[in-house]
Write a protein that holds these residues in place. Structure first.
Motif, PDB file in Angstrom:
ATOM      1  N   LEU A  24       0.802  -1.226   0.000  1.00  0.00           N
ATOM      2  CA  LEU A  24       0.000   0.000   0.000  1.00  0.00           C
ATOM      3  C   LEU A  24       0.833   1.273   0.000  1.00  0.00           C
ATOM      4  CD1 LEU A  24      -3.052  -0.670   2.326  1.00  0.00           C
ATOM      5  CD2 LEU A  24      -3.106   0.142  -0.020  1.00  0.00           C
ATOM      6  N   THR A  25       1.678   1.416   1.003  1.00  0.00           N
ATOM      7  CA  THR A  25       2.388   2.688   1.128  1.00  0.00           C
ATOM      8  C   THR A  25       3.598   2.544   2.032  1.00  0.00           C
ATOM      9  OG1 THR A  25       2.131   5.023   1.760  1.00  0.00           O
ATOM     10  CG2 THR A  25       0.988   3.412   3.118  1.00  0.00           C
ATOM     11  N   LEU A  26       4.557   3.443   1.859  1.00  0.00           N
ATOM     12  CA  LEU A  26       5.668   3.544   2.795  1.00  0.00           C
ATOM     13  C   LEU A  26       5.229   4.405   3.969  1.00  0.00           C
ATOM     14  CD1 LEU A  26       8.689   4.211   0.396  1.00  0.00           C
ATOM     15  CD2 LEU A  26       8.020   2.035   1.412  1.00  0.00           C
ATOM     16  N   HIS A  27       5.793   4.149   5.124  1.00  0.00           N
ATOM     17  CA  HIS A  27       5.454   4.960   6.284  1.00  0.00           C
ATOM     18  C   HIS A  27       5.923   6.396   6.066  1.00  0.00           C
ATOM     19  CE1 HIS A  27       5.468   6.379  10.496  1.00  0.00           C
ATOM     20  NE2 HIS A  27       4.458   5.527  10.618  1.00  0.00           N
ATOM     21  N   TYR A  28       5.123   7.337   6.512  1.00  0.00           N
ATOM     22  CA  TYR A  28       5.383   8.761   6.283  1.00  0.00           C
ATOM     23  C   TYR A  28       6.730   9.196   6.872  1.00  0.00           C
ATOM     24  CZ  TYR A  28       4.822  13.843   6.580  1.00  0.00           C
ATOM     25  OH  TYR A  28       5.010  15.203   6.472  1.00  0.00           O
ATOM     26  N   ILE A  33       4.000  -0.720   4.312  1.00  0.00           N
ATOM     27  CA  ILE A  33       2.748  -1.194   4.897  1.00  0.00           C
ATOM     28  C   ILE A  33       1.990  -1.973   3.834  1.00  0.00           C
ATOM     29  CG2 ILE A  33       0.566  -0.514   5.976  1.00  0.00           C
ATOM     30  CD1 ILE A  33       2.089   2.056   6.926  1.00  0.00           C
ATOM     31  N   ALA A  34       1.641  -3.207   4.145  1.00  0.00           N
ATOM     32  CA  ALA A  34       0.980  -4.083   3.180  1.00  0.00           C
ATOM     33  C   ALA A  34      -0.072  -4.932   3.881  1.00  0.00           C
ATOM     34  CB  ALA A  34       2.023  -4.972   2.500  1.00  0.00           C
ATOM     35  N   PHE A  35      -0.883  -5.649   3.084  1.00  0.00           N
ATOM     36  CA  PHE A  35      -1.917  -6.537   3.631  1.00  0.00           C
ATOM     37  C   PHE A  35      -1.829  -7.911   2.981  1.00  0.00           C
ATOM     38  CE2 PHE A  35      -3.534  -2.661   5.247  1.00  0.00           C
ATOM     39  CZ  PHE A  35      -4.314  -3.004   6.349  1.00  0.00           C
ATOM     40  N   ILE A  78      -7.638   6.541   3.506  1.00  0.00           N
ATOM     41  CA  ILE A  78      -7.203   5.458   4.382  1.00  0.00           C
ATOM     42  C   ILE A  78      -5.693   5.254   4.257  1.00  0.00           C
ATOM     43  CG2 ILE A  78      -7.359   2.987   4.871  1.00  0.00           C
ATOM     44  CD1 ILE A  78     -10.256   3.042   4.136  1.00  0.00           C
ATOM     45  N   ILE A  79      -5.192   5.297   3.036  1.00  0.00           N
ATOM     46  CA  ILE A  79      -3.751   5.120   2.814  1.00  0.00           C
ATOM     47  C   ILE A  79      -2.943   6.208   3.531  1.00  0.00           C
ATOM     48  CG2 ILE A  79      -1.925   5.202   1.058  1.00  0.00           C
ATOM     49  CD1 ILE A  79      -3.885   3.798  -0.842  1.00  0.00           C
ATOM     50  N   GLN A  80      -3.461   7.439   3.494  1.00  0.00           N
ATOM     51  CA  GLN A  80      -2.775   8.538   4.184  1.00  0.00           C
ATOM     52  C   GLN A  80      -2.753   8.302   5.690  1.00  0.00           C
ATOM     53  OE1 GLN A  80      -4.510  12.554   4.070  1.00  0.00           O
ATOM     54  NE2 GLN A  80      -2.474  13.339   3.574  1.00  0.00           N
ATOM     55  N   LYS A  81      -3.882   7.812   6.238  1.00  0.00           N
ATOM     56  CA  LYS A  81      -3.931   7.505   7.672  1.00  0.00           C
ATOM     57  C   LYS A  81      -2.977   6.373   8.020  1.00  0.00           C
ATOM     58  CE  LYS A  81      -7.784   7.433  10.057  1.00  0.00           C
ATOM     59  NZ  LYS A  81      -7.591   8.535  11.020  1.00  0.00           N
ATOM     60  N   LEU A  82      -2.941   5.368   7.153  1.00  0.00           N
ATOM     61  CA  LEU A  82      -2.038   4.240   7.373  1.00  0.00           C
ATOM     62  C   LEU A  82      -0.577   4.678   7.369  1.00  0.00           C
ATOM     63  CD1 LEU A  82      -3.598   1.391   5.210  1.00  0.00           C
ATOM     64  CD2 LEU A  82      -3.077   1.253   7.632  1.00  0.00           C
ATOM     65  N   SER A  83      -0.224   5.576   6.478  1.00  0.00           N
ATOM     66  CA  SER A  83       1.173   6.015   6.356  1.00  0.00           C
ATOM     67  C   SER A  83       1.645   6.776   7.593  1.00  0.00           C
ATOM     68  CB  SER A  83       1.348   6.892   5.117  1.00  0.00           C
ATOM     69  OG  SER A  83       0.749   8.152   5.295  1.00  0.00           O
ATOM     70  N   ARG A  84       0.710   7.269   8.390  1.00  0.00           N
ATOM     71  CA  ARG A  84       1.066   8.032   9.599  1.00  0.00           C
ATOM     72  C   ARG A  84       0.776   7.254  10.878  1.00  0.00           C
ATOM     73  NH1 ARG A  84       1.793  13.556   8.331  1.00  0.00           N
ATOM     74  NH2 ARG A  84       1.406  13.991   6.140  1.00  0.00           N
ATOM     75  N   ILE A  85       0.654   5.955  10.740  1.00  0.00           N
ATOM     76  CA  ILE A  85       0.358   5.118  11.898  1.00  0.00           C
ATOM     77  C   ILE A  85       1.472   5.211  12.929  1.00  0.00           C
ATOM     78  CG2 ILE A  85       1.443   2.962  11.092  1.00  0.00           C
ATOM     79  CD1 ILE A  85      -1.205   1.571  11.989  1.00  0.00           C
ATOM     80  N   ARG A  86       1.091   5.179  14.200  1.00  0.00           N
ATOM     81  CA  ARG A  86       2.067   5.305  15.292  1.00  0.00           C
ATOM     82  C   ARG A  86       2.378   3.934  15.866  1.00  0.00           C
ATOM     83  NH1 ARG A  86       4.863   9.912  15.081  1.00  0.00           N
ATOM     84  NH2 ARG A  86       3.506  11.583  14.410  1.00  0.00           N
ATOM     85  N   PHE A  87       3.641   3.733  16.200  1.00  0.00           N
ATOM     86  CA  PHE A  87       4.050   2.461  16.776  1.00  0.00           C
ATOM     87  C   PHE A  87       4.381   2.635  18.251  1.00  0.00           C
ATOM     88  CE2 PHE A  87       5.920   2.640  12.391  1.00  0.00           C
ATOM     89  CZ  PHE A  87       4.891   1.939  11.789  1.00  0.00           C
TER      90      PHE A  87
END
Length: 473
Positions: free
Chosen positions: A249-253, A260-262, A338-347
């Motif tokens: 899907l996307t690289l982390h921001y 990030i993939a599924f 959704i992809i934008q939200k995923l790219s900014r996910i916090r760990f």
């Protein structure tokens, strides 16, 4: 494969006093350098490292490796500072591909942590001056999943799946491996494994070789944007052939090392449709529903989907209808928002109190890295107490433990008192009782095994030695 005159493989392995690469300590290191065609071009290096005072070796690990603290001392064992210095000097040679067997998850982590504790850059050895890293166990997994013919795959009768243990694979394929869990023997066996893979399918081997680099992987992902890919990972387990098809899907921001993939081979039912609002509110729920974080700086194995043949689909018992259904659904469901939200996910990162375990808390600044080099220079000048300041909050404790473990004669009077107090707290009665109890339980378990009895007796003797040493500290 064309000849790279300046390129070399550096095969290496550790034996350790425990199974945790962060908390446990190295006992033995071995390495061997070869050219691109696996011709040996250096003498083997074997080093031993004795444990610091504030550490108790894991008895179970001692029974596996047969390396006791006494054994390291008898074999010219070094303190961790000198041990890490010799390894660092070997690793920083330019145009080197550094690899082993399961090294990315284990041996590389040991390397990073001993470099961190002893004021060497924990990362540059694996990327600077055209250096790379690779992992032979992941190649085995890829070959088994996609190109298994001509290779004997050992079967684990208990777990009912293929075994990817080095000693099992070596034995199954008649590869020379005279002493499992001895670092140099494991290095030689690893070279033989790689030779076999190259011989059995050169084209597949060559593809995996060139795909070990992060830049290559990034270009590959960019080229296959929103297309299914094959992902080989231990995460899926041997029972699932360490295999899944993924939807990138996307690289982390912030961290461009994370893709990030599924999973596309997972049974989802209607989770995404039934929980769409919840997903928008809390994107973290997707961690338990097929979301994968793929670290591009760990040489992940990503392969084009067209490598998968009909006979592979049949042998791996893949559900094609489920795969296609998921792929079509994900293409529609994962919109830009959704992809934008995923790219900014916090760990959430695990917090450790002890400075030894804080490698991944943050990167050292350029200024602090320069100061670290000065610390190493000062050791050679026998001037370790020279006042150096670092901005990083970890430095004070790191420097204290570095001196106490490796150069106790450089401790100031206040530092000696602090070290003595720390050791007293470390070797509390509860810990010693638990440690000795574990040893005696193992002695009971291996009552008729003379070798194990002797090893465990040596550990008990080492414990007595530590007690005497602590009294004189």
């Amino acid at each position: 494969m064309k000849n790279f005159s300046k390129f070399s493989f550096l095969f290496y392995d550790y034996e350790t006093f425990g199974v945790n690469p962060v908390k446990d300590r190295p006992a033995q290191f071995a390495c061997l350098r070869t050219d691109i065609n696996f011709n040996v071009i250096s003498n083997p290096t074997v080093l031993y490292c004795y444990p610091p005072l504030d550490y108790l070796p894991n008895p179970e690990s001692i029974l596996i490796t047969s390396i006791t603290p006494q054994y390291t001392l008898l074999n010219n064992g070094l303190n961790e500072s000198d041990f890490s210095k010799k390894i660092y000097d070997i690793f920083i040679q330019a145009n080197t591909c550094i690899l082993g067997f399961n090294n990315i998850l284990f041996d590389d982590e040991i390397t990073r942590n001993i470099f961190y504790r002893n004021f060497f850059d924990a990362y540059e050895w694996s990327w600077k001056n055209h250096n790379t890293r690779w992992d032979v166990i992941n190649l085995l997994r890829a070959f088994y999943a996609l190109r298994p013919s001509g290779i004997s795959w050992p079967w684990n009768k208990v777990k009912k799946c293929v075994s990817f243990k080095l000693q099992d694979f070596s034995k199954s394929n008649d590869l020379f491996h005279d002493k499992a869990h001895h670092a140099l023997s494991d290095v030689y066996a690893t070279i033989e494994v790689l030779k076999l893979l190259k011989k059995k399918n050169f084209n597949f081997f060559r593809f995996l070789f060139f795909m070990r680099k992060k830049k290559k992987i990034l270009k590959f992902i960019e080229k296959n944007y929103r297309k299914p890919l094959i992902y080989i990972s231990h995460y899926y387990g041997s029972k699932n052939n360490n295999f899944s098809r993924i939807f990138p899907l996307t690289l982390h921001y912030e961290n461009k090392n994370i893709l990030i993939a599924f999973d596309l081979d997972r049974l989802y039912s209607d989770f995404f449709l039934e929980n769409k609002k919840e997903i928008y509110k809390n994107i973290n729920v997707l961690f338990s529903h097929g979301m994968r974080l793929i670290f591009l700086n760990k040489s992940p194995i990503l392969i084009p989907i067209n490598v998968l043949r009909e006979k592979d689909i049949s042998r791996l018992k893949l559900n094609q209808s489920r795969f296609l259904k998921n792929f079509i659904f994900f293409k529609k469901f994962f919109n830009k928002n959704i992809i934008q939200k995923l790219s900014r996910i916090r760990f959430e990162y695990k917090y450790f109190k002890h400075s030894d375990y804080k490698l991944y808390e943050k990167f050292f600044t350029l200024f602090d890295r320069i100061q670290m080099k000065k610390i190493r220079e000062n050791i050679n000048k026998k001037n370790i107490n020279h006042g150096l300041k670092m901005y990083d909050s970890r430095f004070t404790d790191l420097n204290f433990f570095f001196k106490a473990r490796n150069f106790p004669h450089y401790l100031t009077q206040i530092e000696r008192l602090r070290w003595k107090k720390y050791l007293k707290n470390f070797f509390n009665k509860k810990k010693i009782y638990k440690y000795k109890k574990n040893i005696f339980l193992l002695k009971k378990k291996y009552l008729h095994n003379i070798k194990n009895q002797n090893l465990l007796d040596k550990l008990l003797f080492y414990l007595k030695y530590l007690k005497k040493l602590l009294k004189s500290t």
